[in-house]
Design an enzyme around this catalytic site. Structure first.
Site, mmCIF file in Angstrom:
data_model
loop_
_atom_site.group_PDB
_atom_site.id
_atom_site.type_symbol
_atom_site.label_atom_id
_atom_site.label_comp_id
_atom_site.label_asym_id
_atom_site.label_seq_id
_atom_site.Cartn_x
_atom_site.Cartn_y
_atom_site.Cartn_z
ATOM 1 N N TRP A 102 1.965 4.918 2.010
ATOM 2 C CA TRP A 102 3.049 4.480 1.121
ATOM 3 C C TRP A 102 2.997 5.188 -0.211
ATOM 4 O O TRP A 102 4.038 5.556 -0.767
ATOM 5 C CB TRP A 102 3.033 2.957 0.958
ATOM 6 C CG TRP A 102 3.509 2.277 2.209
ATOM 7 C CD1 TRP A 102 2.774 1.492 3.047
ATOM 8 C CD2 TRP A 102 4.818 2.366 2.799
ATOM 9 N NE1 TRP A 102 3.558 1.089 4.112
ATOM 10 C CE2 TRP A 102 4.802 1.604 3.987
ATOM 11 C CE3 TRP A 102 6.007 3.023 2.445
ATOM 12 C CZ2 TRP A 102 5.922 1.468 4.818
ATOM 13 C CZ3 TRP A 102 7.114 2.888 3.275
ATOM 14 C CH2 TRP A 102 7.077 2.119 4.441
ATOM 15 N N ASP A 171 3.295 -0.449 -6.680
ATOM 16 C CA ASP A 171 4.024 -0.898 -5.486
ATOM 17 C C ASP A 171 3.177 -1.983 -4.821
ATOM 18 O O ASP A 171 2.231 -1.687 -4.100
ATOM 19 C CB ASP A 171 4.245 0.282 -4.541
ATOM 20 C CG ASP A 171 4.839 -0.152 -3.202
ATOM 21 O OD1 ASP A 171 5.128 -1.351 -3.020
ATOM 22 O OD2 ASP A 171 5.016 0.731 -2.331
ATOM 23 N N LYS A 195 6.946 -8.609 3.480
ATOM 24 C CA LYS A 195 5.529 -8.716 3.810
ATOM 25 C C LYS A 195 5.032 -10.118 3.431
ATOM 26 O O LYS A 195 4.600 -10.870 4.274
ATOM 27 C CB LYS A 195 4.709 -7.657 3.067
ATOM 28 C CG LYS A 195 5.304 -6.246 3.104
ATOM 29 C CD LYS A 195 5.281 -5.629 4.479
ATOM 30 C CE LYS A 195 6.132 -4.373 4.654
ATOM 31 N NZ LYS A 195 5.801 -3.250 3.811
HETATM 32 C C1 PLP Z 1 6.569 -1.929 3.640
HETATM 33 C C2 PLP Z 1 6.216 -1.173 2.421
HETATM 34 C C3 PLP Z 1 7.145 -0.349 1.773
HETATM 35 C C4 PLP Z 1 8.554 -0.145 2.280
HETATM 36 O O1 PLP Z 1 9.299 -1.305 2.165
HETATM 37 P P1 PLP Z 1 10.867 -1.280 2.498
HETATM 38 O O2 PLP Z 1 11.301 -2.613 1.978
HETATM 39 O O3 PLP Z 1 10.990 -1.120 3.964
HETATM 40 O O4 PLP Z 1 11.472 -0.162 1.756
HETATM 41 C C5 PLP Z 1 6.744 0.301 0.624
HETATM 42 N N1 PLP Z 1 5.503 0.159 0.138
HETATM 43 C C6 PLP Z 1 4.577 -0.630 0.739
HETATM 44 C C7 PLP Z 1 3.207 -0.749 0.150
HETATM 45 C C8 PLP Z 1 4.906 -1.316 1.900
HETATM 46 O O5 PLP Z 1 3.997 -2.101 2.500
#
Ligand code: PLP
Length: 359
Positions: A102, A171, A195
């Site tokens: 990511w 993030d 998540k």
């Molecule tokens: C799942 C995830 C993303 C992407 O999320 P989306 O909502 O599908 O854009 C980005 N960063 C991390 C750390 C993730 O776990």
């Protein structure tokens, strides 16, 4: 059909009481005679849902007054681009720490919009260990430093907050709300909801006031934090359903005792699972012990030829979505807030039984 234990990395399990409450309120929210999906986003009913959600999130995370909270669309990935647009000009520098899939994606998108410097990259240890901050190659004048506190795919997690002169951008898609957090250490936190928060599509942004209102020329208005903050995240029709469910999740977390209580539970779940993996020669996790994720636990079987049988029998036992990410292989158990200790105990009992049956 009974509920199963869903170990999916995302979209992931949502607490059953939240789903049941949503079911109760599905056709008539608060005596309105309408579903939340049918409510005007500008009406007093939805406004009360939106305001309560933000207030509860602020309470959970103890968000200081000088921070704005946004509920935006586009998931976490839209923020990969929104961050450079809002925090820097095209010729500015920003530092990126790469610790897995990511953070690599965030870097690739950041590179399109500014001078992205790779401050550290754990590729040489296959992203199984966080690079020591003492060795990070920081830019003198970075507009921000971006990192990914929990790598959802590799299962590697920062158990500390880096100290940097530039504003810290994190993030937190797969770790926000898993334990208390000192928000004041960050310039900007963002997280996709699917998540640990709620339905996919929604992203939560927590941004320090002084970083709002600096978007570069040409920033699309939907991505402009200032415009969105001024409009209460309602420049257009917001993701009302996701916002509502996230709000129910926040209420549930408060009822559980807040994030300190979640920290206790999440620590215990992670310890249970890692102890089972480490206590056997049949299972393995490649991540350095001090960087192991509490939320996403990848593990391999000594003989990959047994993977398919493992998954099939796990499924029959009501233990779902354990297949590892295609880039990693093996298994991955995601054990977010909605996964109870009983689910982890059931997984461990299954793993031990499977090992015996193969031995
Ligand atoms: C799942 C995830 C993303 C992407 O999320 P989306 O909502 O599908 O854009 C980005 N960063 C991390 C750390 C993730 O776990």
């Amino acid at each position: 059909m009974d509920r199963v234990y869903n170990f999916s990395a995302g979209p992931a399990a949502i607490p059953l009481p939240v789903l049941e409450r949503a079911r109760e309120e599905m056709t008539s929210w608060g005596g309105s005679g309408m579903s939340v999906m049918e409510l005007s986003h500008r009406g007093k009913e939805f406004m009360s849902i939106a305001e309560r959600a933000e207030a509860d999130l602020r309470r959970l995370l103890d968000i200081p007054a000088g921070y704005r909270v946004l509920f935006l669309q586009g998931g976490a990935s839209a923020q990969f681009g929104a961050v450079p647009f809002n925090l820097a000009g095209p010729a500015d520098k920003a530092d990126y720490v790469v610790t897995g899939s990511w953070s690599k994606k965030a870097l690739a998108e950041g590179r399109r919009f500014l001078a992205a410097n790779v401050a550290a990259d754990s590729a040489d240890n296959k992203h199984t260990e966080i690079p020591d901050p003492a060795g990070w190659n920081l830019s003198q004048d970075a507009a921000y430093l971006h990192y990914t506190p929990n790598e959802t795919i590799g299962g590697v997690e920062f158990h500390f907050i880096p100290e940097t002169p530039a504003p810290l951008v994190a993030d937190m898609s797969s770790t926000l709300l898993s334990r208390p957090l000192d928000v004041s250490r960050f310039g900007l936190i963002y997280a996709g909801a699917q998540k640990n928060i709620g339905p996919a599509g929604l992203a939560i942004i927590i941004v320090r006031e002084d970083l709002v209102g600096r978007a570069r020329e040409g920033t699309p208005v939907m991505m402009d934090y200032h415009q969105q903050a001024e409009a209460g995240s309602m420049l257009n029709t917001p993701p009302t359903w996701g916002w509502y469910i996230a709000g129910l999740v926040f209420q549930w977390l408060l009822e559980q005792g807040g994030l300190a209580a979640m920290e206790e539970r999440n620590r215990r779940k992670a310890e249970t699972l890692y102890a089972a993996i480490d206590g056997s020669d049949f299972y393995a996790n490649p991540v350095a012990k001090h960087c192991r994720s509490w939320m996403n636990v990848p593990f391999t079987l000594a003989d990959p030829a047994l993977d398919a049988r493992f998954l099939e029998q796990a499924k029959a036992a009501g233990l779902m979505t354990l297949k590892g990410h295609r880039s990693v292989g093996g298994m991955r158990a995601s054990i977010y807030n909605a996964m109870p200790q009983e689910g982890v105990d059931a997984l461990v009992a299954f793993m031990q039984e499977f090992e015996r049956s193969c031995g």
